[in-house]
Scaffold this motif. Structure first.
Motif, PDB file in Angstrom:
ATOM      1  N   ILE A  56     117.691 -69.789  -1.663  1.00 34.53           N
ATOM      2  CA  ILE A  56     116.934 -69.041  -0.649  1.00 34.53           C
ATOM      3  C   ILE A  56     115.441 -69.095  -0.960  1.00 34.53           C
ATOM      4  O   ILE A  56     114.612 -69.287  -0.063  1.00 34.53           O
ATOM      5  CB  ILE A  56     117.441 -67.589  -0.541  1.00 34.53           C
ATOM      6  CG1 ILE A  56     118.872 -67.575  -0.005  1.00 34.53           C
ATOM      7  CG2 ILE A  56     116.530 -66.752   0.344  1.00 34.53           C
ATOM      8  CD1 ILE A  56     119.579 -66.237  -0.143  1.00 34.53           C
ATOM      9  N   SER A  57     115.081 -68.960  -2.225  1.00 30.87           N
ATOM     10  CA  SER A  57     113.672 -69.036  -2.631  1.00 30.87           C
ATOM     11  C   SER A  57     113.069 -70.396  -2.314  1.00 30.87           C
ATOM     12  O   SER A  57     111.926 -70.489  -1.856  1.00 30.87           O
ATOM     13  CB  SER A  57     113.526 -68.753  -4.130  1.00 30.87           C
ATOM     14  OG  SER A  57     113.872 -67.437  -4.423  1.00 30.87           O
TER      15      SER A  57
ATOM     16  N   GLU B   6     122.416 -71.400  -7.707  1.00 32.64           N
ATOM     17  CA  GLU B   6     122.363 -69.949  -7.461  1.00 32.64           C
ATOM     18  C   GLU B   6     121.789 -69.666  -6.073  1.00 32.64           C
ATOM     19  O   GLU B   6     120.794 -70.269  -5.664  1.00 32.64           O
ATOM     20  CB  GLU B   6     121.510 -69.262  -8.525  1.00 32.64           C
ATOM     21  CG  GLU B   6     122.037 -69.405  -9.936  1.00 32.64           C
ATOM     22  CD  GLU B   6     123.072 -68.353 -10.290  1.00 32.64           C
ATOM     23  OE1 GLU B   6     123.152 -67.335  -9.582  1.00 32.64           O
ATOM     24  OE2 GLU B   6     123.788 -68.571 -11.275  1.00 32.64           O
ATOM     25  N   ALA B   7     122.401 -68.726  -5.372  1.00 35.15           N
ATOM     26  CA  ALA B   7     121.976 -68.400  -3.999  1.00 35.15           C
ATOM     27  C   ALA B   7     120.530 -67.920  -3.947  1.00 35.15           C
ATOM     28  O   ALA B   7     119.771 -68.319  -3.057  1.00 35.15           O
ATOM     29  CB  ALA B   7     122.902 -67.343  -3.412  1.00 35.15           C
ATOM     30  N   TRP B   8     120.116 -67.073  -4.887  1.00 33.84           N
ATOM     31  CA  TRP B   8     118.746 -66.549  -4.883  1.00 33.84           C
ATOM     32  C   TRP B   8     117.731 -67.675  -5.024  1.00 33.84           C
ATOM     33  O   TRP B   8     116.665 -67.630  -4.419  1.00 33.84           O
ATOM     34  CB  TRP B   8     118.539 -65.497  -5.986  1.00 33.84           C
ATOM     35  CG  TRP B   8     118.721 -66.037  -7.385  1.00 33.84           C
ATOM     36  CD1 TRP B   8     119.877 -66.064  -8.106  1.00 33.84           C
ATOM     37  CD2 TRP B   8     117.722 -66.632  -8.210  1.00 33.84           C
ATOM     38  NE1 TRP B   8     119.663 -66.645  -9.326  1.00 33.84           N
ATOM     39  CE2 TRP B   8     118.354 -67.004  -9.426  1.00 33.84           C
ATOM     40  CE3 TRP B   8     116.369 -66.889  -8.054  1.00 33.84           C
ATOM     41  CZ2 TRP B   8     117.663 -67.619 -10.472  1.00 33.84           C
ATOM     42  CZ3 TRP B   8     115.681 -67.502  -9.099  1.00 33.84           C
ATOM     43  CH2 TRP B   8     116.322 -67.853 -10.286  1.00 33.84           C
ATOM     44  N   LEU B   9     118.074 -68.706  -5.789  1.00 32.41           N
ATOM     45  CA  LEU B   9     117.157 -69.821  -5.979  1.00 32.41           C
ATOM     46  C   LEU B   9     117.108 -70.703  -4.738  1.00 32.41           C
ATOM     47  O   LEU B   9     116.022 -71.118  -4.306  1.00 32.41           O
ATOM     48  CB  LEU B   9     117.556 -70.649  -7.208  1.00 32.41           C
ATOM     49  CG  LEU B   9     116.607 -71.794  -7.528  1.00 32.41           C
ATOM     50  CD1 LEU B   9     115.215 -71.270  -7.856  1.00 32.41           C
ATOM     51  CD2 LEU B   9     117.138 -72.622  -8.672  1.00 32.41           C
TER      52      LEU B   9
ATOM     53  N   LEU C  41     112.810 -62.206  -4.961  1.00 30.27           N
ATOM     54  CA  LEU C  41     114.006 -62.968  -5.334  1.00 30.27           C
ATOM     55  C   LEU C  41     113.900 -63.519  -6.756  1.00 30.27           C
ATOM     56  O   LEU C  41     114.886 -63.532  -7.501  1.00 30.27           O
ATOM     57  CB  LEU C  41     114.248 -64.113  -4.351  1.00 30.27           C
ATOM     58  CG  LEU C  41     114.759 -63.704  -2.978  1.00 30.27           C
ATOM     59  CD1 LEU C  41     114.736 -64.893  -2.035  1.00 30.27           C
ATOM     60  CD2 LEU C  41     116.153 -63.125  -3.078  1.00 30.27           C
TER      61      LEU C  41
ATOM     62  N   VAL D 273     114.322 -60.185  -9.047  1.00 34.72           N
ATOM     63  CA  VAL D 273     115.594 -59.466  -8.944  1.00 34.72           C
ATOM     64  C   VAL D 273     116.787 -60.396  -9.169  1.00 34.72           C
ATOM     65  O   VAL D 273     117.783 -59.989  -9.781  1.00 34.72           O
ATOM     66  CB  VAL D 273     115.700 -58.752  -7.569  1.00 34.72           C
ATOM     67  CG1 VAL D 273     117.049 -58.091  -7.400  1.00 34.72           C
ATOM     68  CG2 VAL D 273     114.580 -57.736  -7.426  1.00 34.72           C
ATOM     69  N   LYS D 274     116.708 -61.629  -8.693  1.00 32.56           N
ATOM     70  CA  LYS D 274     117.783 -62.621  -8.825  1.00 32.56           C
ATOM     71  C   LYS D 274     119.148 -62.054  -8.432  1.00 32.56           C
ATOM     72  O   LYS D 274     120.070 -61.991  -9.242  1.00 32.56           O
ATOM     73  CB  LYS D 274     117.848 -63.161 -10.256  1.00 32.56           C
ATOM     74  CG  LYS D 274     116.605 -63.832 -10.712  1.00 32.56           C
ATOM     75  CD  LYS D 274     116.716 -64.277 -12.160  1.00 32.56           C
ATOM     76  CE  LYS D 274     115.393 -64.828 -12.618  1.00 32.56           C
ATOM     77  NZ  LYS D 274     115.392 -65.191 -14.022  1.00 32.56           N
ATOM     78  N   PRO D 275     119.308 -61.655  -7.176  1.00 34.79           N
ATOM     79  CA  PRO D 275     120.597 -61.073  -6.755  1.00 34.79           C
ATOM     80  C   PRO D 275     121.746 -62.054  -6.916  1.00 34.79           C
ATOM     81  O   PRO D 275     121.641 -63.211  -6.533  1.00 34.79           O
ATOM     82  CB  PRO D 275     120.363 -60.722  -5.288  1.00 34.79           C
ATOM     83  CG  PRO D 275     119.221 -61.558  -4.849  1.00 34.79           C
ATOM     84  CD  PRO D 275     118.379 -61.793  -6.067  1.00 34.79           C
TER      85      PRO D 275
ATOM     86  N   HIS E 136     122.832 -63.287  -9.690  1.00 31.88           N
ATOM     87  CA  HIS E 136     122.611 -64.204 -10.811  1.00 31.88           C
ATOM     88  C   HIS E 136     123.760 -64.087 -11.809  1.00 31.88           C
ATOM     89  O   HIS E 136     124.157 -63.007 -12.188  1.00 31.88           O
ATOM     90  CB  HIS E 136     121.265 -63.872 -11.475  1.00 31.88           C
ATOM     91  CG  HIS E 136     120.889 -64.786 -12.575  1.00 31.88           C
ATOM     92  ND1 HIS E 136     120.773 -66.139 -12.406  1.00 31.88           N
ATOM     93  CD2 HIS E 136     120.580 -64.544 -13.869  1.00 31.88           C
ATOM     94  CE1 HIS E 136     120.409 -66.691 -13.549  1.00 31.88           C
ATOM     95  NE2 HIS E 136     120.278 -65.736 -14.454  1.00 31.88           N
TER      96      HIS E 136
END
Length: 154
Positions: free
Chosen positions: A83-84, A78-81, A144, A147-149, A151
């Motif tokens: 990035i995190s 996942e992108a949000w993860l 992030l 919100v998990k954009p 997800h």
């Protein structure tokens, strides 16, 4: 098992990242007081520096349990993860290579003359900025995580 990993991940973040962020943020204002004092007392600075160092090591539990949780939830792509993870690494690097060494440099001259202490003023200003960057990185990671954009799972 997911709930266990989630609870430990969140608890570790609260109990370690929070104190590091507060200690790092409190350090620069105390440095300014020390630089202008007739008889400097670095006791508070030493405590904040020690908190920063010890809790930094303890905070390694946050990504450890975060990776365990992400793996068990199958969200590693996942992108949000991602990035995190990158921002967490950036925060760790800022702490290890900018904040902690600057704190150590300030403490090295804490008992010195007024002129020696004044020479550390540029490091103190840099410390204010890097501590703020460290806190901002963690704020973005927190957003992030909540919100998990983008997800995909329910």
């Amino acid at each position: 098992m997911n709930k266990f990993f989630l609870i430990v991940h969140i608890l570790a973040a609260i109990l370690t990242v929070g104190p590091i962020t507060i200690a790092a943020s409190m350090f620069p204002p105390l440095v300014k007081k020390m630089l202008t004092a007739e008889t400097p007392d670095a006791g508070g600075l030493q405590v904040l520096h020690r908190i920063t160092q010890v809790y930094a090591w303890a905070s390694l539990a946050v990504p450890l349990f975060g990776f365990a949780l992400a793996g068990s939830m199958h969200v590693m792509g996942e992108a949000w993860l991602i990035i995190s993870i990158v921002l967490t690494l950036a925060a760790a690097l800022v702490l290890a290579y900018l904040v902690v060494p600057a704190q150590s440099a300030v403490l090295a001259v804490a008992g010195g003359t007024r002129e020696e202490r004044a020479g550390v003023l540029p490091k103190a200003k840099l410390l204010s900025m890097t501590s703020g960057i460290f806190a901002l990185l963690w704020l973005v990671v927190l957003v992030l995580m909540v919100v998990k954009p983008g997800h995909h799972a329910g």
